[in-house]
Motif scaffolding. Structure first.
Motif, PDB file in Angstrom:
ATOM      1  N   UNK A  38     -34.754   7.619 -25.304  1.00  9.96           N
ATOM      2  CA  UNK A  38     -36.038   7.249 -25.904  1.00  9.96           C
ATOM      3  C   UNK A  38     -36.664   5.994 -25.340  1.00  9.96           C
ATOM      4  N   UNK A  39     -36.160   5.464 -24.238  1.00  9.92           N
ATOM      5  CA  UNK A  39     -36.686   4.222 -23.672  1.00  9.92           C
ATOM      6  C   UNK A  39     -38.112   4.418 -23.175  1.00  9.92           C
ATOM      7  N   UNK A  40     -38.946   3.414 -23.378  1.00  9.82           N
ATOM      8  CA  UNK A  40     -40.323   3.487 -22.881  1.00  9.82           C
ATOM      9  C   UNK A  40     -40.381   3.067 -21.415  1.00  9.82           C
ATOM     10  N   UNK A  41     -41.569   3.226 -20.809  1.00  3.06           N
ATOM     11  CA  UNK A  41     -41.734   2.932 -19.380  1.00  3.06           C
ATOM     12  C   UNK A  41     -41.457   1.473 -19.059  1.00  3.06           C
ATOM     13  N   UNK A  42     -41.888   0.599 -19.955  1.00  3.04           N
ATOM     14  CA  UNK A  42     -41.712  -0.828 -19.722  1.00  3.04           C
ATOM     15  C   UNK A  42     -40.232  -1.210 -19.666  1.00  3.04           C
ATOM     16  N   UNK A  43     -39.434  -0.668 -20.599  1.00  2.00           N
ATOM     17  CA  UNK A  43     -38.000  -0.976 -20.616  1.00  2.00           C
ATOM     18  C   UNK A  43     -37.292  -0.372 -19.407  1.00  2.00           C
ATOM     19  N   UNK A  44     -37.726   0.837 -19.016  1.00  2.00           N
ATOM     20  CA  UNK A  44     -37.141   1.441 -17.820  1.00  2.00           C
ATOM     21  C   UNK A  44     -37.410   0.590 -16.585  1.00  2.00           C
ATOM     22  N   UNK A  45     -38.612   0.052 -16.530  1.00  2.00           N
ATOM     23  CA  UNK A  45     -38.974  -0.808 -15.405  1.00  2.00           C
ATOM     24  C   UNK A  45     -38.103  -2.066 -15.385  1.00  2.00           C
ATOM     25  N   UNK A  46     -37.852  -2.631 -16.587  1.00  2.00           N
ATOM     26  CA  UNK A  46     -37.035  -3.846 -16.675  1.00  2.00           C
ATOM     27  C   UNK A  46     -35.611  -3.613 -16.187  1.00  2.00           C
ATOM     28  N   UNK A  82     -40.897   6.963 -11.079  1.00  2.00           N
ATOM     29  CA  UNK A  82     -41.319   7.404  -9.752  1.00  2.00           C
ATOM     30  C   UNK A  82     -41.470   6.231  -8.788  1.00  2.00           C
ATOM     31  N   UNK A  83     -41.937   5.100  -9.320  1.00  2.65           N
ATOM     32  CA  UNK A  83     -42.106   3.925  -8.457  1.00  2.65           C
ATOM     33  C   UNK A  83     -40.772   3.525  -7.815  1.00  2.65           C
ATOM     34  N   UNK A  84     -39.688   3.625  -8.601  1.00  3.55           N
ATOM     35  CA  UNK A  84     -38.360   3.271  -8.083  1.00  3.55           C
ATOM     36  C   UNK A  84     -37.926   4.299  -7.039  1.00  3.55           C
TER      37      UNK A  84
END
Length: 543
Positions: free
Chosen positions: A421-429, A455-457
């Motif tokens: 359930x992680x959001x995009x911001x937490x995934x980015x972190x 996708x950016x990663x």
């Protein structure tokens, strides 16, 4: 075991039930001594001639003397009474302190009569018991029942000093029979101890005394260890081994991690705090695994913060010696996570502080980084582990401490899988912890197909994979071009040789085929990377 017999007359004390004792003689008894648990019907003359305190009590109105406070009770008084009668009594390591304290209570000094019981006991202690390692430990253990009198008589300190001094005995003069808690000699187990008819010499280690001291109660053990350390001649690692052996023996569940009973919590809290206080300050005097076990038990018993901080400091000092399983410290009561990640954070922080002070080597830092990545991979499986804890622990060590980020990638992937359930911001972190340039080719190919990564990663991983492939092509081309002069030299050297022109042409053709195959292989790898890049980019993933 050493012993001493006193008196020569036959023992004529008799019991009438559990609480009545008397001397079986033709004389009528004229004094009653009440020890609280038993009454002795005796005669004044033999008792008063040797017991100064009884001389002061004999004029009591009812003719009964009450000495219920005598150390050792009825058993110790009976030894003293038999000595007064000249009956045979045997003193040994188990009863000598009781007899000595009872004799002191009865004032059986030289001023009352020459060669009195106190004098006899002191001779026995000085010439026999204090000279024996085994008896010294037994006697010291018995002194706990006669405090504070045994302390006032300096009996405790004398035996502590005796034991501490014997620890420094030359090992060549120590036989295994010198200790009484060791395994049997090989000769006793039926193993041949001879070599060509010559008896083999049994080598005694420096820590021969460790197991024997485990018999002592904690307050006495502490004083013996402090006395040994004060002499400054014992290696700190031997002291560390002694503390480990004592802890293994005395704290239930320390080795096999079983639960400690509620009624034993306070006793084990005190014991654990004493062990922590006694730990040598020298690095690696005890193993990191033992320190972490102490921390785990401290957590379970809820000991004070002062002891936790001391252990954190010592573990942080030698964290590079720890294993992955060492750090899996169960969470204490009230925590929702499976493991106590906060303690590990504090330990790693201590290690980082020491590394910044040049107290840790580069190799130690690399080992700790590898250790932490493996630890993250395990705790990431906990659905209750907060992202903050994960990031703080992973980010505690600098990027230079990890030559490769494969293990860190695995830990991040596990966390993403367990927290869907992680959001995009937490995934980015969490993904920002990973350096895409430090992923191996195999892990990179796995990552670009991972749906859990943003996708950016994925694009970054593909970009660096293509750069790596291009670099590989250039390096291979340079290697090929570098070999051209040698090929030319080889051709020149072959010119005019006895070989025919057809043979030379054949060698040139073979070299050309090798070069073409190498270039084609590199080209194929590059084309494959581009195809994978296009395939991954075509995925319908939103930024």
């Amino acid at each position: 075991m050493k012993f001493m017999k006193l008196g020569s007359r036959p023992d004529s004390f008799q019991k009438d039930g559990a609480d009545i004792r008397h001397a079986a003689t033709d004389w009528v008894t004229d004094i009653v001594v009440n020890t609280g648990t038993a009454k002795f019907y005796l005669h004044k003359f033999p008792l008063l001639s040797k017991c100064g305190s009884l001389q002061k009590m004999v004029e009591v109105p009812d003719g009964e003397i009450n000495i219920s406070e005598i150390p050792g009770g009825a058993t110790a008084f009976e030894i003293c009474a038999k000595f007064c009668y000249g009956m045979t009594v045997t003193l040994n390591a188990y009863n000598v302190i009781a007899a000595r304290c009872a004799a002191e209570y009865l004032e059986m000094h030289e001023s009352v009569e020459k060669s009195n019981l106190i004098y006899k006991i002191d001779v026995f202690l000085n010439t026999s018991v204090l000279c024996s390692w085994k008896d010294s430990i037994i006697v010291l253990q018995t002194t706990k029942s006669f405090l504070p009198l045994s302390e006032d008589l300096r009996l405790v300190s004398r035996f502590i000093y005796s034991i501490a001094s014997k620890v420094y005995t030359d090992t060549s003069k120590v036989d295994w029979s010198y200790t009484y808690n060791r395994k049997k000699l090989t000769s006793e187990n039926g193993i041949d101890t001879h070599w060509n008819g010559v008896i083999k010499q049994h080598l005694v280690p420096e820590d021969w005394w460790i197991e024997d001291l485990c018999e002592l109660e904690m307050h006495l053990y502490k004083r013996v260890i402090m006395a040994i350390r004060s002499k400054g001649r014992t290696q700190c690692k031997v002291i560390g081994e002694a503390l480990k052996a004592y802890t293994d023996r005395r704290i239930p569940g320390f080795v096999n991690r079983t639960m400690i009973r509620k009624e034993d919590v306070m006793k084990n809290q005190s014991l654990l705090e004493t062990i922590v206080e006694l730990l040598p300050v020298e690095k690696s005097s005890v193993s990191c695994s033992f320190l972490v076990k102490l921390m785990r038990t401290t957590n379970m018993l809820n000991n004070g913060e002062m002891y936790k901080k001391k252990l954190i400091k010592k573990i942080g000092c030698q964290l590079d010696e720890a294993t992955f399983s060492d750090l899996l410290i169960p969470a204490s009561a009230g925590q929702i996570t499976r493991y106590d990640v906060e303690i590990v954070l504090n330990i790693v922080n201590e290690f980082v502080m020491q590394s910044s002070s040049k107290l840790q080597t580069s190799n130690s830092i690399f080992m700790v980084a590898k250790l932490i990545d493996a630890y993250l991979g395990e705790v990431a499986k906990d659905p209750y582990l907060s992202l903050t804890y994960f990031i703080d622990l992973a980010d505690m060590l600098s990027g230079d401490s990890r030559p490769m980020h494969d293990e860190l990638y695995h830990a991040i992937d596990i966390y993403l899988k367990e927290h869907p359930g992680m959001n995009k911001s937490d995934k980015k972190k969490i993904c920002s912890l990973m350096d895409c340039r430090k992923l191996s080719m195999d892990i990179g190919m796995n990552a670009v197909q991972n749906d859990r990564l943003p996708l950016r990663v994925v694009v970054k991983i593909l970009f660096f994979a293509q750069m790596r492939a291009s670099t590989a092509v250039s390096a291979c081309a340079d290697e090929i071009l570098g070999n051209v002069p040698s090929l030319i030299h080889q051709e020149t050297f072959s010119y005019g040789s006895s070989r025919s022109g057809a043979t030379t042409n054949t060698d040139d053709e073979e070299n050309s085929r090798i070069i073409n195959r190498s270039i084609k292989s590199i080209s194929d790898k590059s084309e494959k990377s581009v195809e994978e890049s296009q395939c991954a980019s075509s995925r319908n993933i939103r930024y």
